[in-house]
Scaffold this motif. Structure first.
Motif, mmCIF file in Angstrom:
data_model
loop_
_atom_site.group_PDB
_atom_site.id
_atom_site.type_symbol
_atom_site.label_atom_id
_atom_site.label_comp_id
_atom_site.label_asym_id
_atom_site.label_seq_id
_atom_site.Cartn_x
_atom_site.Cartn_y
_atom_site.Cartn_z
ATOM 1 N N PRO A 40 -1.628 5.624 10.378
ATOM 2 C CA PRO A 40 -0.888 5.644 9.118
ATOM 3 C C PRO A 40 -0.221 4.298 8.852
ATOM 4 C CG PRO A 40 -0.412 7.600 10.418
ATOM 5 C CD PRO A 40 -1.189 6.678 11.305
ATOM 6 N N ASP A 41 0.080 4.046 7.595
ATOM 7 C CA ASP A 41 0.708 2.770 7.248
ATOM 8 C C ASP A 41 2.058 2.593 7.935
ATOM 9 O OD1 ASP A 41 -1.411 2.175 5.606
ATOM 10 O OD2 ASP A 41 -0.395 2.766 3.751
ATOM 11 N N TYR A 42 2.797 3.702 8.120
ATOM 12 C CA TYR A 42 4.135 3.638 8.704
ATOM 13 C C TYR A 42 4.298 4.778 9.690
ATOM 14 C CZ TYR A 42 4.464 0.536 4.804
ATOM 15 O OH TYR A 42 4.197 -0.467 3.926
ATOM 16 N N ARG A 238 0.919 -1.785 0.520
ATOM 17 C CA ARG A 238 -0.391 -2.085 1.107
ATOM 18 C C ARG A 238 -1.473 -2.308 0.059
ATOM 19 N NH1 ARG A 238 -0.581 -0.992 6.587
ATOM 20 N NH2 ARG A 238 1.502 -1.350 7.422
ATOM 21 N N THR A 239 -1.130 -2.115 -1.225
ATOM 22 C CA THR A 239 -2.117 -2.354 -2.281
ATOM 23 C C THR A 239 -1.521 -3.213 -3.391
ATOM 24 O OG1 THR A 239 -1.556 -0.168 -3.184
ATOM 25 C CG2 THR A 239 -3.545 -0.322 -1.853
ATOM 26 N N GLY A 240 -0.728 -4.194 -3.010
ATOM 27 C CA GLY A 240 -0.187 -5.139 -3.964
ATOM 28 C C GLY A 240 1.308 -5.324 -3.831
ATOM 29 N N HIS A 241 1.770 -6.478 -4.295
ATOM 30 C CA HIS A 241 3.184 -6.827 -4.252
ATOM 31 C C HIS A 241 3.728 -6.902 -5.676
ATOM 32 C CE1 HIS A 241 2.454 -9.223 -0.242
ATOM 33 N NE2 HIS A 241 1.921 -7.999 -0.215
ATOM 34 N N ASP A 254 11.855 1.191 -2.760
ATOM 35 C CA ASP A 254 10.973 1.606 -1.669
ATOM 36 C C ASP A 254 9.586 1.005 -1.851
ATOM 37 O OD1 ASP A 254 9.954 3.025 0.572
ATOM 38 O OD2 ASP A 254 11.250 4.729 0.095
ATOM 39 N N TRP A 255 8.889 0.840 -0.730
ATOM 40 C CA TRP A 255 7.562 0.213 -0.733
ATOM 41 C C TRP A 255 6.520 1.083 -0.032
ATOM 42 C CZ3 TRP A 255 11.396 -0.667 2.780
ATOM 43 C CH2 TRP A 255 11.070 -0.528 4.132
ATOM 44 N N ARG A 256 6.856 2.265 0.407
ATOM 45 C CA ARG A 256 5.999 3.049 1.308
ATOM 46 C C ARG A 256 5.036 3.952 0.536
ATOM 47 N NH1 ARG A 256 10.506 5.819 4.657
ATOM 48 N NH2 ARG A 256 11.507 5.671 2.617
ATOM 49 N N TYR A 257 4.090 3.323 -0.153
ATOM 50 C CA TYR A 257 3.074 4.054 -0.911
ATOM 51 C C TYR A 257 1.944 3.096 -1.227
ATOM 52 C CZ TYR A 257 6.125 1.796 -4.292
ATOM 53 O OH TYR A 257 6.908 0.862 -4.935
ATOM 54 N N ARG A 258 0.801 3.672 -1.552
ATOM 55 C CA ARG A 258 -0.338 2.900 -2.034
ATOM 56 C C ARG A 258 -0.656 3.336 -3.459
ATOM 57 N NH1 ARG A 258 -4.970 1.681 2.436
ATOM 58 N NH2 ARG A 258 -3.661 1.452 4.304
ATOM 59 N N PHE A 294 -2.463 -1.505 -8.773
ATOM 60 C CA PHE A 294 -1.743 -0.452 -9.484
ATOM 61 C C PHE A 294 -1.981 -0.455 -10.996
ATOM 62 C CE2 PHE A 294 0.684 -1.081 -5.584
ATOM 63 C CZ PHE A 294 0.966 0.213 -5.180
ATOM 64 N N GLY A 295 -2.728 -1.434 -11.510
ATOM 65 C CA GLY A 295 -2.848 -1.553 -12.953
ATOM 66 C C GLY A 295 -1.593 -2.171 -13.550
ATOM 67 N N PHE A 296 -1.647 -2.443 -14.855
ATOM 68 C CA PHE A 296 -0.564 -3.201 -15.489
ATOM 69 C C PHE A 296 0.196 -2.396 -16.545
ATOM 70 C CE2 PHE A 296 -3.523 -6.229 -13.732
ATOM 71 C CZ PHE A 296 -2.658 -7.116 -13.064
ATOM 72 N N ALA A 297 -0.017 -1.080 -16.581
ATOM 73 C CA ALA A 297 0.662 -0.274 -17.586
ATOM 74 C C ALA A 297 2.175 -0.308 -17.417
ATOM 75 C CB ALA A 297 0.162 1.172 -17.520
#
Length: 486
Positions: A40-42, A238-241, A254-258, A294-297
């Protein structure tokens, strides 16, 4: 006496790690384990903190085996949550250093940069291990947790930067909104960044450490009438900053998602509720987990130019330009920032120059959100770009010139500080007008069109091409957000 607990982690997604306990009175516990590929990522390690602890200390190490070319090796991040839990939104968040540090401490009156001072209360804390990449043979690690008993001490109240600097009224202000200090993986102190910002001719900066807001209170005495300091975070998933730009001091995101978890919109709303802007960073970067998925919406702006000009930036610029034909509705302004971490990376290369009503947090963010801005490689480069139609109609960067579709429109660009460069006017059809600047780098260009022919016009200032035979353009010296026509 040390307690060494040996184990091998289980299957990905179901890792059950043994906890750390000081119930027998010992002051230090060592935990060893191995994380397999596909972890897992975390992964969370429970730590039972007893009463009467003054200071918590953590150190960790992991193996770095040789791997075949083209295969990722081991990289392990670390952070910690306190007894308030690890739930989404981080109610118990107490710090994160990623892979930048091998040890840290927390106590009421002080903490390692990247971590938050505060009482070490009794209860179940959690170390969070982030296996960024795992080698085929797995990631073997050792974590040492120690406690120091004694009086807790007092936690100082953080002193945050003010919301305004003196400013010059409505004017163009220069800023760098993506910077890293010793509070994450940078090498500069806040004092060194503030000095570099002033040397680069900046009026404002935004503190944006990876996955922590611990630096928000680290700027006392460093702001002034000449420098506005905004607070934020680089939310490093894990899929962009994404840069949370200008959030209320003390805001944690929080940052714990993709991207596949469908949670980003929630945290984008949190950034906006905290008064900030949502700015995807280096969307086409090639490092693991860096490119934007994540797209730009939800984006308020996008960081098209990150650090010295590279092919990644060229792709980001072209991708952003391709979205502008829909400018009659919502459009996403472009920005540029240095993402400077250490020497020789330069603070303010590039910098975003924004037209704001004053040098205040709200005015700067309003200007960036509206796209009243351009990006320049340094404070030596200045632009003035506008469009004019009949009967006195006029529009500046980020605005719309409302004239008839067949009405002639003249766009003008004035440039200083760009010797040897070329001006290009770019529309929804591509580059339609090119002019070489004088050798001095100070000059102008103008071009006449109609809204029927060009839905928008933006300006670029380019250095000579490094390899003219390839047909590729030279590196940018500056570019503007568009003026929309019609």
């Amino acid at each position: 006496m040390l307690d060494r607990r040996e184990f091998v982690a289980g299957a990905a997604g179901a890792l059950a790690l043994p906890g750390v306990s000081f119930a027998d009175g010992r002051a230090e516990v060592v935990v060893r384990g191995t994380l397999p590929p596909g972890s897992p990522d975390y992964v969370y390690v429970p730590v039972e903190v007893p009463r009467g602890v003054r200071e918590l200390r953590v150190a960790y190490a992991y193996d770095r085996p040789a791997v075949p070319a083209g295969t990722q090796g081991n990289a392990l991040d670390i952070g910690i949550f306190d007894e308030r839990g690890t739930g989404p939104g981080g109610p118990g968040f107490r710090g994160w250093s990623g892979g930048a540090r091998s040890e840290f401490f927390l106590r009421a009156d002080a903490a390692t940069p990247g971590y938050l001072p505060g009482p070490v209360r009794a209860g179940t804390w959690h170390l969070v291990l982030g296996p960024y990449t795992v080698a085929p043979q797995g990631l073997a690690y050792t974590v040492t947790v120690g406690v120091v008993h004694g009086p807790a001490g007092a936690t100082p109240r953080p002193v945050y930067p003010p919301r305004r600097a003196r400013g010059r009224g409505r004017a163009w202000y220069r800023g760098d909104c993506h910077l890293h200090s010793v509070y994450s993986d940078g090498r500069r102190t806040p004092a060194e960044i503030a000095a570099a910002a002033r040397a680069a001719g900046l009026d404002f900066i935004n503190t944006s450490e990876h996955n922590t807001h611990a630096a928000h209170g680290a700027w006392e005495g460093l702001w002034g009438d000449d420098l506005l300091i905004l607070t934020g975070e680089e939310v490093t998933t894990r899929t962009g900053h994404v840069v949370a730009l200008g959030t209320d001091p003390g805001t944690f995101v929080d940052w714990r998602y993709r991207a596949r978890d469908n949670r980003f919109a929630r945290y984008a709303r949190e950034i906006r509720r905290a008064g900030g802007l949502v700015v995807p960073a280096h969307p086409h970067a090639t490092c693991v987990g860096c490119s934007w998925r994540f797209g730009f919406a939800e984006a308020d702006a996008v960081e098209v130019w990150n650090g010295p000009w590279t092919p990644d930036d060229e792709v980001a610029l072209a991708d952003w330009d391709g979205t502008l034909s829909a400018g009659r509705g919502r459009w996403t302004p472009a920005m540029g920032s240095s993402d400077a971490h250490r020497e020789p990376q330069r603070v303010g290369e590039p910098q975003t120059v924004v037209l704001a009503d004053d040098l205040t947090r709200e005015a700067v963010l309003d200007g960036l959100r509206a796209g009243r801005s351009y990006v320049a490689e340094s404070s030596a480069v200045s632009l003035a770009f506008s469009a004019a139609g009949g009967r006195g109609a006029h529009a500046g960067i980020g605005e719309r010139l409302r004239v008839a579709r067949d009405a002639p429109v003249t766009v003008r660009l004035e440039v200083t500080g760009a010797p040897g460069c070329t001006v290009r006017f770019v529309t929804d059809q591509g580059v339609l007008h090119t002019v070489a600047l004088p050798a001095s780098g100070t000059g102008g260009a103008q071009w006449t069109t109609t809204p029927a022919y060009a839905a928008y016009v933006r300006a670029e200032v380019r250095h000579p091409a490094a390899a003219p035979a390839t047909g590729l353009p030279g590196a940018l010296a500056a570019f503007t957000n568009p003026v929309f026509l019609g």
